[in-house]
Design an enzyme around this catalytic site. Structure first.
Site, short mmCIF file in Angstrom:
data_model
loop_
_atom_site.label_atom_id
_atom_site.label_comp_id
_atom_site.label_asym_id
_atom_site.label_seq_id
_atom_site.Cartn_x
_atom_site.Cartn_y
_atom_site.Cartn_z
N ARG A 73 -39.01 18.44 -14.82
CA ARG A 73 -38.20 17.56 -14.97
C ARG A 73 -37.61 17.12 -16.30
NH1 ARG A 73 -33.50 15.15 -12.76
NH2 ARG A 73 -33.65 12.95 -13.16
N GLU A 91 -68.64 7.58 8.06
CA GLU A 91 -67.10 7.49 7.98
C GLU A 91 -67.09 7.11 6.60
OE1 GLU A 91 -64.56 6.08 11.33
OE2 GLU A 91 -63.87 4.49 9.84
N GLN A 143 -45.38 9.68 -23.30
CA GLN A 143 -46.58 9.17 -23.13
C GLN A 143 -46.83 8.30 -21.64
OE1 GLN A 143 -48.35 6.09 -25.62
NE2 GLN A 143 -49.98 7.80 -26.43
#
Ligand SMILES: Cc1cc2nc3c(=O)[nH]c(=O)nc-3n(C[C@H](O)[C@H](O)[C@H](O)COP(=O)(O)OP(=O)(O)OC[C@H]3O[C@@H](n4cnc5c(N)ncnc54)[C@H](O)[C@@H]3O)c2cc1C
Length: 405
Positions: A292, A266, A303
């Site tokens: 955007r 797992e 940055q």
């Protein structure tokens, strides 16, 4: 999706040796198994009512069946038991694709738990009769299996469990309560860990295969959770549950070894889902930051935003390389406990950090429920708790390096 018409299978070019697939997966992002799984999940596991199901913590039975028809539940299972017979690296690519494509992260988490814990435990200790009784049904989606180790008073300290297995004529009587068991509310069968003698410590721990319709088994459904809500978890109460000797998985006292085998599987592999998710979040963040605009320019020019994206890329690559290193080590039969713990830590902490970055880059849009970005952040938190918390992974790593208690 019509049954059987659109399924996943071992890659036709892959040899029986897992090595080329794992190396290939490290070097390129577009392996055919992953690409096919991504496209399939984005289409077949998308529903209009996901937000509502998430609110209601509702399991999607039809989604589970679709996954089975596609071959997910049977990915790692031998074809003799109804599986697809994929090697580990191929199965990882499949789950990576699901993590990228599936809008329903809870559902694929449930399938991954069954694959990497329940089936791994069965394959580690199951008798031929147990494998034949359970695996074909699990592969077909007809049997749902859960894995129950945790108790209210024994979480990280797993071997301190207090569920007892008392020998009776022809079998054992189980008494106790297991907690936070993924899929328990919908499971047909639970791999249950109990002690035959608390004085024996881990050497008394024994695994049992327990059907949930046995007299004395009760599932407490009343546990709502923060994320992964479309795969429910619950407590399993055992009140004088009688099981035959044939319900023992492995041998009396081998429960600790079976638990460890399942947990290594797992820790190493369940987090292929997070890998796919990290990659999609990164792709979405890049696309959003390019499109955007604020202050007259794309926000990706700033940055602060670009560096968040660089960090998301670094987290994804770190988790990816560790996951495939672990797969390689396992296919070479080398010890993989250190890599598995490192993979789990990198993938789950990476998913939380990148989930938060994804929200921040999208501003209020990322905070909206309708976009699903906040749902992934909520779900990511669980990853740092189940299969051993991040602190426990650090303990394992330190111990394997010869330091720590
Ligand atoms: C989404 C989800 C799904 C789960 N599914 C399952 C399942 O299917 N089956 C199952 O058996 N269990 C399941 N669990 C339970 C899970 O395995 C436990 O929650 C986990 O092992 C931690 O146990 P605990 O919650 O009791 O925390 P505790 O062990 O009480 O830990 C509390 C805090 O103490 C810290 N801590 C404890 N011991 C140490 C230590 N030695 N060193 C450093 N820090 C320590 C932990 O890191 C944590 O921060 C699930 C949990 C979650 C959240």
């Amino acid at each position: 999706m019509s049954k059987g018409s659109y399924v996943i299978d071992a890659h036709p070019d892959a040899s029986s040796n897992a090595l080329p697939t794992a190396v290939e997966a490290m070097l390129r992002l577009d392996h055919p198994i992953k690409t096919k799984a991504t496209r399939w999940a984005a289409e077949a596991l998308a529903t209009d009512d996901l937000i509502e199901r998430d609110r209601r913590s509702e399991f999607w039975v039809e989604g589970w069946r679709r996954c089975a028809d596609f071959g997910v539940q049977g990915a790692t299972v031998d074809p003799a038991h109804g599986g697809r017979g994929m090697d580990t690296a191929e199965a990882l690519l499949l789950f990576e694709g699901l993590g990228y494509g599936s809008p329903d992260q809870g559902l694929v988490f449930g399938v991954a738990c069954q694959t990497w814990a329940v089936i791994a435990a069965l394959e580690a200790g199951g008798s031929p009769e147990q494998l034949q009784a359970l695996l074909p049904g699990m592969c077909a989606g007809d049997i749902i299996g859960a894995f129950a180790m945790t108790e209210l008073e024994s979480g990280s300290d797993t071997y301190a469990l207090s569920t007892t297995a008392t020998e009776i004529d022809g079998g054992y009587r189980l008494d106790g309560r297991k907690a936070y068991v993924t899929l328990a509310p919908v499971a047909d069968v639970v791999i249950m860990f109990a002690t035959v003698d608390p004085a024996l410590g881990r050497w008394g721990i024994t695994a049992f295969v327990v059907e949930t319709d046995r007299p004395g088994v009760d599932i407490d459904l009343g546990r709502e959770k923060m994320g992964l809500r479309t795969t429910p978890f619950g407590d399993v109460l055992l009140d004088g549950v009688e099981v035959p000797e044939t319900a023992i998985l492995g041998k009396v006292g081998s429960g600790g070894a079976i638990f460890n085998a399942a947990m290594e599987s797992e820790r190493a592999f369940l987090f292929a889902l997070q890998l796919g998710q990290l990659e999609r979040q990164l792709d979405d963040a890049v696309a959003y930051a390019r499109q955007r605009r604020q202050f007259g320019r794309p926000i990706g020019d700033f940055q602060a935003v670009a560096h968040r994206i660089a960090d998301m890329k670094a987290r994804h690559e770190k988790a990816r390389l560790l996951l495939y290193k672990t797969a390689l080590q396992r296919s070479l039969r080398q010890p993989a406990s250190l890599s598995a713990a490192l993979t789990k830590l990198a993938a789950t902490e990476g998913a939380i950090a990148s989930g938060l970055d994804a929200v921040m880059i999208m501003g209020a849009r990322g905070y909206l429920t309708e976009g699903g970005v906040e749902r992934e952040l909520r779900s990511a938190v669980g990853g740092a708790i189940y299969s051993g918390t991040s602190d426990i992974q650090r303990n394992i790593i330190a111990r394997l390096l010869g330091v720590g208690a």
